[in-house]
Design a protein around this motif. Structure first.
Motif, PDB file in Angstrom:
ATOM      1  N   THR A   1       0.783  -1.051   0.067  1.00  0.00           N
ATOM      2  CA  THR A   1      -0.058   0.086   0.100  1.00  0.00           C
ATOM      3  C   THR A   1       0.899   1.200   0.011  1.00  0.00           C
ATOM      4  O   THR A   1       1.714   1.345   0.936  1.00  0.00           O
ATOM      5  N   LEU A   2       0.755   1.970  -0.989  1.00  0.00           N
ATOM      6  CA  LEU A   2       1.258   3.435  -1.172  1.00  0.00           C
ATOM      7  C   LEU A   2       0.610   4.535  -1.034  1.00  0.00           C
ATOM      8  O   LEU A   2      -0.483   4.548  -1.623  1.00  0.00           O
ATOM      9  N   LYS A   3       0.935   5.796  -0.689  1.00  0.00           N
ATOM     10  CA  LYS A   3       0.369   6.803  -0.686  1.00  0.00           C
ATOM     11  C   LYS A   3       0.971   8.041  -1.356  1.00  0.00           C
ATOM     12  O   LYS A   3       2.178   8.051  -1.185  1.00  0.00           O
ATOM     13  N   ALA A   4       0.132   8.504  -2.157  1.00  0.00           N
ATOM     14  CA  ALA A   4       0.875   9.627  -3.134  1.00  0.00           C
ATOM     15  C   ALA A   4       0.619  10.895  -2.469  1.00  0.00           C
ATOM     16  O   ALA A   4      -0.196  11.193  -1.683  1.00  0.00           O
ATOM     17  N   LYS A   5       1.519  11.715  -2.549  1.00  0.00           N
ATOM     18  CA  LYS A   5       1.634  13.148  -2.021  1.00  0.00           C
ATOM     19  C   LYS A   5       0.281  13.770  -2.649  1.00  0.00           C
ATOM     20  O   LYS A   5       0.094  13.755  -3.773  1.00  0.00           O
ATOM     21  N   ALA A   6      -0.260  14.597  -1.837  1.00  0.00           N
ATOM     22  CA  ALA A   6      -1.610  15.566  -2.522  1.00  0.00           C
ATOM     23  C   ALA A   6      -0.823  16.051  -3.713  1.00  0.00           C
ATOM     24  O   ALA A   6      -0.210  16.957  -3.709  1.00  0.00           O
ATOM     25  N   GLY A   7      -2.053  16.277  -4.599  1.00  0.00           N
ATOM     26  CA  GLY A   7      -1.413  16.732  -5.968  1.00  0.00           C
ATOM     27  C   GLY A   7      -0.576  16.060  -6.971  1.00  0.00           C
ATOM     28  O   GLY A   7      -0.652  16.660  -7.988  1.00  0.00           O
ATOM     29  N   GLN A   8      -0.045  14.973  -6.535  1.00  0.00           N
ATOM     30  CA  GLN A   8       0.833  14.163  -7.251  1.00  0.00           C
ATOM     31  C   GLN A   8       0.341  12.589  -7.644  1.00  0.00           C
ATOM     32  O   GLN A   8       1.159  12.007  -8.071  1.00  0.00           O
ATOM     33  N   GLU A   9      -0.850  12.556  -7.592  1.00  0.00           N
ATOM     34  CA  GLU A   9      -1.626  11.215  -7.715  1.00  0.00           C
ATOM     35  C   GLU A   9      -1.362  10.890  -9.042  1.00  0.00           C
ATOM     36  O   GLU A   9      -1.090   9.726  -9.435  1.00  0.00           O
ATOM     37  N   ALA A  10      -1.661  11.605 -10.110  1.00  0.00           N
ATOM     38  CA  ALA A  10      -1.619  11.358 -11.435  1.00  0.00           C
ATOM     39  C   ALA A  10      -0.221  11.039 -11.819  1.00  0.00           C
ATOM     40  O   ALA A  10       0.294  10.044 -12.504  1.00  0.00           O
ATOM     41  N   ASP A  11       0.808  11.692 -11.422  1.00  0.00           N
ATOM     42  CA  ASP A  11       2.178  11.509 -11.742  1.00  0.00           C
ATOM     43  C   ASP A  11       2.580  10.086 -10.988  1.00  0.00           C
ATOM     44  O   ASP A  11       3.418   9.081 -11.777  1.00  0.00           O
ATOM     45  N   PHE A  12       2.367  10.008  -9.734  1.00  0.00           N
ATOM     46  CA  PHE A  12       2.615   8.650  -9.287  1.00  0.00           C
ATOM     47  C   PHE A  12       1.874   7.484 -10.264  1.00  0.00           C
ATOM     48  O   PHE A  12       2.544   6.367 -10.403  1.00  0.00           O
ATOM     49  N   GLN A  13       0.533   7.743 -10.331  1.00  0.00           N
ATOM     50  CA  GLN A  13       0.133   6.665 -11.083  1.00  0.00           C
ATOM     51  C   GLN A  13       0.593   6.332 -12.436  1.00  0.00           C
ATOM     52  O   GLN A  13       0.780   5.101 -12.771  1.00  0.00           O
TER      53      GLN A  13
ATOM     54  N   ALA B   1      -0.385  -6.015 -10.339  1.00  0.00           N
ATOM     55  CA  ALA B   1      -1.545  -5.106 -10.639  1.00  0.00           C
ATOM     56  C   ALA B   1      -1.613  -3.746  -9.722  1.00  0.00           C
ATOM     57  O   ALA B   1      -1.489  -4.093  -8.623  1.00  0.00           O
ATOM     58  N   LEU B   2      -1.771  -2.900 -10.238  1.00  0.00           N
ATOM     59  CA  LEU B   2      -1.923  -1.417  -9.637  1.00  0.00           C
ATOM     60  C   LEU B   2      -3.406  -1.207  -9.274  1.00  0.00           C
ATOM     61  O   LEU B   2      -4.140  -1.266 -10.227  1.00  0.00           O
ATOM     62  N   ASN B   3      -3.852  -0.919  -7.938  1.00  0.00           N
ATOM     63  CA  ASN B   3      -5.320  -0.645  -7.675  1.00  0.00           C
ATOM     64  C   ASN B   3      -5.288   0.480  -7.002  1.00  0.00           C
ATOM     65  O   ASN B   3      -4.449   0.973  -6.212  1.00  0.00           O
ATOM     66  N   LYS B   4      -6.562   1.285  -7.140  1.00  0.00           N
ATOM     67  CA  LYS B   4      -6.641   2.578  -6.430  1.00  0.00           C
ATOM     68  C   LYS B   4      -7.846   2.322  -5.414  1.00  0.00           C
ATOM     69  O   LYS B   4      -8.704   1.528  -5.788  1.00  0.00           O
ATOM     70  N   THR B   5      -7.618   2.903  -4.336  1.00  0.00           N
ATOM     71  CA  THR B   5      -8.504   2.769  -3.117  1.00  0.00           C
ATOM     72  C   THR B   5      -9.481   3.970  -3.104  1.00  0.00           C
ATOM     73  O   THR B   5      -9.592   4.670  -4.262  1.00  0.00           O
ATOM     74  N   ASP B   6     -10.550   3.914  -2.264  1.00  0.00           N
ATOM     75  CA  ASP B   6     -11.613   5.058  -2.309  1.00  0.00           C
ATOM     76  C   ASP B   6     -10.970   6.152  -1.955  1.00  0.00           C
ATOM     77  O   ASP B   6     -11.600   7.274  -2.289  1.00  0.00           O
ATOM     78  N   ASP B   7      -9.821   6.205  -1.220  1.00  0.00           N
ATOM     79  CA  ASP B   7      -9.003   7.407  -0.999  1.00  0.00           C
ATOM     80  C   ASP B   7      -8.199   7.767  -2.307  1.00  0.00           C
ATOM     81  O   ASP B   7      -7.199   6.900  -2.675  1.00  0.00           O
ATOM     82  N   PRO B   8      -8.353   8.730  -2.979  1.00  0.00           N
ATOM     83  CA  PRO B   8      -7.646   9.273  -4.133  1.00  0.00           C
ATOM     84  C   PRO B   8      -6.094   9.186  -4.311  1.00  0.00           C
ATOM     85  O   PRO B   8      -5.211   8.887  -5.194  1.00  0.00           O
ATOM     86  N   SER B   9      -5.451   9.223  -3.040  1.00  0.00           N
ATOM     87  CA  SER B   9      -4.005   9.123  -2.669  1.00  0.00           C
ATOM     88  C   SER B   9      -3.511   7.984  -2.536  1.00  0.00           C
ATOM     89  O   SER B   9      -2.354   7.721  -2.515  1.00  0.00           O
ATOM     90  N   THR B  10      -4.358   6.925  -2.159  1.00  0.00           N
ATOM     91  CA  THR B  10      -3.791   5.612  -1.961  1.00  0.00           C
ATOM     92  C   THR B  10      -3.977   4.451  -3.006  1.00  0.00           C
ATOM     93  O   THR B  10      -4.987   4.298  -3.665  1.00  0.00           O
ATOM     94  N   PHE B  11      -2.785   3.782  -3.326  1.00  0.00           N
ATOM     95  CA  PHE B  11      -2.550   2.944  -4.186  1.00  0.00           C
ATOM     96  C   PHE B  11      -2.277   1.589  -3.389  1.00  0.00           C
ATOM     97  O   PHE B  11      -1.442   1.508  -2.526  1.00  0.00           O
ATOM     98  N   VAL B  12      -2.846   0.408  -4.206  1.00  0.00           N
ATOM     99  CA  VAL B  12      -2.297  -0.841  -3.864  1.00  0.00           C
ATOM    100  C   VAL B  12      -1.722  -1.847  -4.997  1.00  0.00           C
ATOM    101  O   VAL B  12      -2.242  -1.904  -5.793  1.00  0.00           O
ATOM    102  N   PHE B  13      -0.557  -2.091  -4.672  1.00  0.00           N
ATOM    103  CA  PHE B  13       0.144  -3.268  -5.712  1.00  0.00           C
ATOM    104  C   PHE B  13      -0.194  -4.498  -5.312  1.00  0.00           C
ATOM    105  O   PHE B  13      -0.039  -5.050  -3.986  1.00  0.00           O
ATOM    106  N   MET B  14      -0.650  -5.449  -6.116  1.00  0.00           N
ATOM    107  CA  MET B  14      -1.024  -6.826  -5.579  1.00  0.00           C
ATOM    108  C   MET B  14      -0.078  -7.725  -6.595  1.00  0.00           C
ATOM    109  O   MET B  14      -0.205  -7.432  -7.901  1.00  0.00           O
TER     110      MET B  14
END
Length: 96
Positions: free
Chosen positions: A8-20, A41-54
């Motif tokens: 589980t990884l959290k992107a900095k606010a405003g940098q979600e698109a760059d992270f993704q 697989a990269l997944n996005k959670t309900d929180d727009p800044s939180t991503f999960v790699f499975m």
């Protein structure tokens, strides 16, 4: 034994698109170059800044190989610039 990772990884606010965008480059590189990787697989959670790699690997050797690849090192470092803190990593061994 099949090895699995949930990171589980959290992107900095405003940098979600760059992270993704960077993370999806890593997904493509892993899928193209790591035959021992059964799922990446990269997944996005309900929180727009939180991503999960499975991740799922055929065995311990495939997981070790993943960590040595140039794409993992290069793109992982690039993702780090957009991350808000270190990832939370859960490692598992499939039982059945």
């Amino acid at each position: 034994m099949i090895q699995s990772i949930v990171a589980t990884l959290k992107a900095k606010a405003g940098q979600e698109a760059d992270f993704q965008a960077t993370a999806l480059k890593l997904v493509a590189a892993v899928r193209a170059n790591e035959p021992g990787c059964l799922l990446y697989a990269l997944n996005k959670t309900d929180d727009p800044s939180t991503f999960v790699f499975m991740e799922r690997y055929a065995d311990e050797e495939a997981l070790k190989f993943h960590r040595t690849t140039e794409h993992f090192k290069t793109l992982g470092r690039a993702m780090g610039a957009f991350m808000d803190g270190p990832p939370t990593v859960q490692r598992m061994v499939e039982l059945g």
